[in-house]
Design a protein around this motif. Structure first.
Motif, mmCIF file in Angstrom:
data_model
loop_
_atom_site.group_PDB
_atom_site.id
_atom_site.type_symbol
_atom_site.label_atom_id
_atom_site.label_comp_id
_atom_site.label_asym_id
_atom_site.label_seq_id
_atom_site.Cartn_x
_atom_site.Cartn_y
_atom_site.Cartn_z
ATOM 1 N N HIS A 62 0.903 -1.089 -0.075
ATOM 2 C CA HIS A 62 -0.076 -0.098 0.124
ATOM 3 C C HIS A 62 0.854 1.137 -0.143
ATOM 4 O O HIS A 62 1.811 1.397 0.715
ATOM 5 C CB HIS A 62 -0.829 -0.006 1.264
ATOM 6 N N PHE A 63 0.632 2.134 -0.926
ATOM 7 C CA PHE A 63 1.621 3.143 -1.079
ATOM 8 C C PHE A 63 0.893 4.591 -1.208
ATOM 9 O O PHE A 63 -0.079 4.416 -2.159
ATOM 10 C CB PHE A 63 2.485 3.041 -2.624
ATOM 11 N N ARG A 64 1.053 5.598 -0.649
ATOM 12 C CA ARG A 64 0.420 6.742 -0.658
ATOM 13 C C ARG A 64 0.879 7.696 -1.757
ATOM 14 O O ARG A 64 0.119 8.777 -2.156
ATOM 15 C CB ARG A 64 0.425 7.538 0.800
ATOM 16 N N ALA A 65 2.073 7.617 -2.145
ATOM 17 C CA ALA A 65 2.526 8.604 -3.273
ATOM 18 C C ALA A 65 3.818 7.853 -4.031
ATOM 19 O O ALA A 65 3.863 6.501 -4.001
ATOM 20 C CB ALA A 65 3.262 9.693 -2.604
ATOM 21 N N GLY A 66 4.249 8.521 -4.751
ATOM 22 C CA GLY A 66 5.387 7.890 -5.628
ATOM 23 C C GLY A 66 6.669 7.436 -4.820
ATOM 24 O O GLY A 66 7.542 6.809 -5.259
ATOM 25 N N GLY B 149 8.475 7.665 -0.256
ATOM 26 C CA GLY B 149 7.842 8.198 0.963
ATOM 27 C C GLY B 149 8.353 7.203 1.976
ATOM 28 O O GLY B 149 9.305 6.240 1.824
ATOM 29 N N ASP C 5 6.238 5.711 4.339
ATOM 30 C CA ASP C 5 4.902 5.121 5.084
ATOM 31 C C ASP C 5 4.334 4.050 4.356
ATOM 32 O O ASP C 5 3.052 3.734 4.598
ATOM 33 C CB ASP C 5 3.871 6.440 5.131
ATOM 34 N N ALA C 6 4.875 3.199 3.382
ATOM 35 C CA ALA C 6 4.526 2.295 2.687
ATOM 36 C C ALA C 6 4.252 1.089 3.763
ATOM 37 O O ALA C 6 5.008 0.809 4.598
ATOM 38 C CB ALA C 6 5.152 1.875 1.758
#
Length: 244
Positions: A33-37, A39, A41-42
């Protein structure tokens, strides 16, 4: 609320706190699960592989993703309750980059790869065909290993230069500790020391690829695949002007 389906994408990831790492990968894909390209916080899925036995004789597995063993009584109880095999660090946030820049050293010349004061990797190179200037500034970078015959184990497709690996290498160079690259006696993959292990030379190494914990180098060293990449660069000055 239904759980979000994890994505499988080209990328690299790394634990935020670990004493070993896994840079030489056999796949370019990660699932999570990735919030951006990019970071820190994965939530990345475990990749468990058989890793022999614990001292009590119980079977154990190694998580390549989180650099942690699986197979304790607590792990087995969790697997029975959730119907999932996942290591103790499965929910720990991880650093990551999706679609990382991929550099093929055999397609370029006069390359320089350095770590700047802000922790960014700076890559500059000239393409063999046409002489175009390649410029990359990124927190992490992938090296295409498929053309680097004999440098790493043949099933390694790319070397992921992650921020912890680059920073540990730079710190070890500055401290003057003995550096080398120790290959696992079981699977042949290169070992990476991180954290305090990257400052204290030692002979026994735990493999980040298969979890084998009884490989010994000939002398006490800090092990990193980046040392072997640097040695390759020194042997090919037409390809590399500087490598870390």
């Amino acid at each position: 609320m239904r759980p979000v389906t994890p994505l499988t994408l080209p990328g690299m990831c790394w634990p935020l706190q670990a004493s070993t790492g896994h840079l030489g990968v056999t796949t370019t894909l990660i699932t999570g699960h990735f919030r951006a390209g990019a970071g820190q916080d994965a939530i990345v899925q475990c990749a468990l592989v058989p890793a022999g036995k614990f001292r009590n004789g119980a079977l154990r597995h190694w998580c390549r993703t989180h650099q942690h063993y699986w197979g304790t009584q607590a792990d087995l109880a969790d697997a029975q309750a959730t119907q999932q095999r996942r290591c103790r660090q499965h929910a720990s946030p991880m650093g990551y980059v999706l679609y990382p820049a991929l550099f093929d050293p055999m397609q370029c010349h006069a390359a320089t790869l350095r770590l700047d004061q802000d922790g960014m990797l700076q890559l500059r190179a000239r393409a063999d065909l046409g002489g175009a200037l390649l410029v990359r500034d990124a927190p992490a970078l992938a090296i295409d290993c498929r053309a680097l015959s004999g440098v790493f184990h043949p099933d390694i497709v790319q070397l992921n230069i992650t921020p912890p690996a680059a920073q540990a290498f730079a710190a070890a160079l500055q401290a003057g500790v003995p550096l080398d690259c120790s290959d696992c006696a079981r699977c042949g993959h290169p070992h990476l020391d991180l954290g305090s292990f990257a400052q204290a030379p030692h002979r026994r190494h735990t493999c980040g690829h298969c979890g084998h914990d009884a490989s010994h180098s000939a002398s006490a060293i800090v092990s990193t695949p980046l040392w072997r990449l640097r040695a390759f660069a020194l042997r090919h000055p037409q390809r590399f002007a500087q490598c870390l």
